[in-house]
Motif scaffolding. Structure first.
Motif, PDB file in Angstrom:
ATOM      1  N   PHE A   1       0.854  -1.170   0.000  1.00 17.94           N
ATOM      2  CA  PHE A   1       0.000   0.000   0.000  1.00 17.94           C
ATOM      3  C   PHE A   1       0.899   1.231   0.000  1.00 17.94           C
ATOM      4  CE2 PHE A   1      -4.277  -1.636   1.086  1.00 17.94           C
ATOM      5  CZ  PHE A   1      -3.955  -2.952   1.344  1.00 17.94           C
TER       6      PHE A   1
ATOM      7  N   GLN B   1       0.779   5.707   0.836  1.00 17.01           N
ATOM      8  CA  GLN B   1       0.021   6.845   1.331  1.00 17.01           C
ATOM      9  C   GLN B   1       0.804   8.116   1.050  1.00 17.01           C
ATOM     10  OE1 GLN B   1      -1.229   6.535   5.429  1.00 17.01           O
ATOM     11  NE2 GLN B   1      -2.818   8.070   5.129  1.00 17.01           N
TER      12      GLN B   1
ATOM     13  N   LYS C   1      -3.520  12.234   1.591  1.00 18.31           N
ATOM     14  CA  LYS C   1      -4.371  11.285   0.867  1.00 18.31           C
ATOM     15  C   LYS C   1      -4.582  10.017   1.685  1.00 18.31           C
ATOM     16  CE  LYS C   1      -3.240  12.799  -3.816  1.00 18.31           C
ATOM     17  NZ  LYS C   1      -2.821  12.352  -5.175  1.00 18.31           N
ATOM     18  N   GLU C   2      -5.606   9.267   1.297  1.00 15.46           N
ATOM     19  CA  GLU C   2      -5.868   7.987   1.930  1.00 15.46           C
ATOM     20  C   GLU C   2      -4.817   6.964   1.506  1.00 15.46           C
ATOM     21  OE1 GLU C   2      -8.851   9.204   4.141  1.00 15.46           O
ATOM     22  OE2 GLU C   2      -8.526   7.044   3.980  1.00 15.46           O
ATOM     23  N   ARG C   3      -4.609   5.989   2.359  1.00 21.50           N
ATOM     24  CA  ARG C   3      -3.724   4.887   2.012  1.00 21.50           C
ATOM     25  C   ARG C   3      -4.399   4.068   0.925  1.00 21.50           C
ATOM     26  NH1 ARG C   3      -0.863   1.619   6.824  1.00 21.50           N
ATOM     27  NH2 ARG C   3      -0.595   3.824   7.380  1.00 21.50           N
ATOM     28  N   GLU C   4      -3.662   3.780  -0.136  1.00 28.15           N
ATOM     29  CA  GLU C   4      -4.239   3.060  -1.258  1.00 28.15           C
ATOM     30  C   GLU C   4      -3.472   1.778  -1.537  1.00 28.15           C
ATOM     31  OE1 GLU C   4      -4.073   5.292  -4.903  1.00 28.15           O
ATOM     32  OE2 GLU C   4      -1.893   5.511  -4.838  1.00 28.15           O
ATOM     33  N   TRP C   5      -4.209   0.813  -2.015  1.00 24.67           N
ATOM     34  CA  TRP C   5      -3.622  -0.475  -2.368  1.00 24.67           C
ATOM     35  C   TRP C   5      -2.813  -0.324  -3.651  1.00 24.67           C
ATOM     36  CZ3 TRP C   5      -5.077  -3.542  -6.718  1.00 24.67           C
ATOM     37  CH2 TRP C   5      -4.466  -4.798  -6.762  1.00 24.67           C
TER      38      TRP C   5
END
Length: 122
Positions: free
Chosen positions: A35, A37, A41-45
């Motif tokens: 992941f 981040q 921003k949001e943590r993204e896969w």
């Protein structure tokens, strides 16, 4: 315990290899996700290497540029990042889950490593 490493500062178009080393358990029995981040921003896969078949899956934003692999002899999973872009700048995390298959949600993962910073800038 998971230990992520290998981050750094590179220029656009360059490459980095991140490592996710495990201690206390054997990684090849786990699905391993990456992941990231970015600030604000949001943590993204980013990617997943599944268990038990070792298939790899990638987010659209990195498909064709990133690849993930396992080295069972070192109990380590790698994220090979090529053709890096400024948008790839983020803290990268690895995570593990004992579930079978591949997983893209944060809540699917039980174990997390600390992050490693990747900065792509000219």
């Amino acid at each position: 315990q998971l230990q992520a490493s290998g981050g750094g500062s590179v220029q656009p178009g360059e490459s980095l290899r991140l490592s996710c080393a495990a201690s206390g358990f054997t990684l090849d029995y786990f699905a391993i996700g990456w992941f990231r981040q970015a600030p604000g921003k949001e943590r993204e896969w980013v990617s997943c290497i599944s268990s038990p078949d070792g298939r790899t899956y990638y987010a659209d934003a990195v498909k064709g540029r990133f690849s993930s692999s396992r080295d069972n002899t070192k109990n380590t999973v790698y994220l090979h990042m090529n053709s890096l872009k400024p948008d790839d700048t983020a803290v990268y995390f690895c995570a593990a889950t004992a579930g079978l298959g591949h997983f893209t949600r944060r809540n699917d993962y039980d174990y997390w490593g600390q992050g490693t910073q990747v900065t792509v800038s000219s």
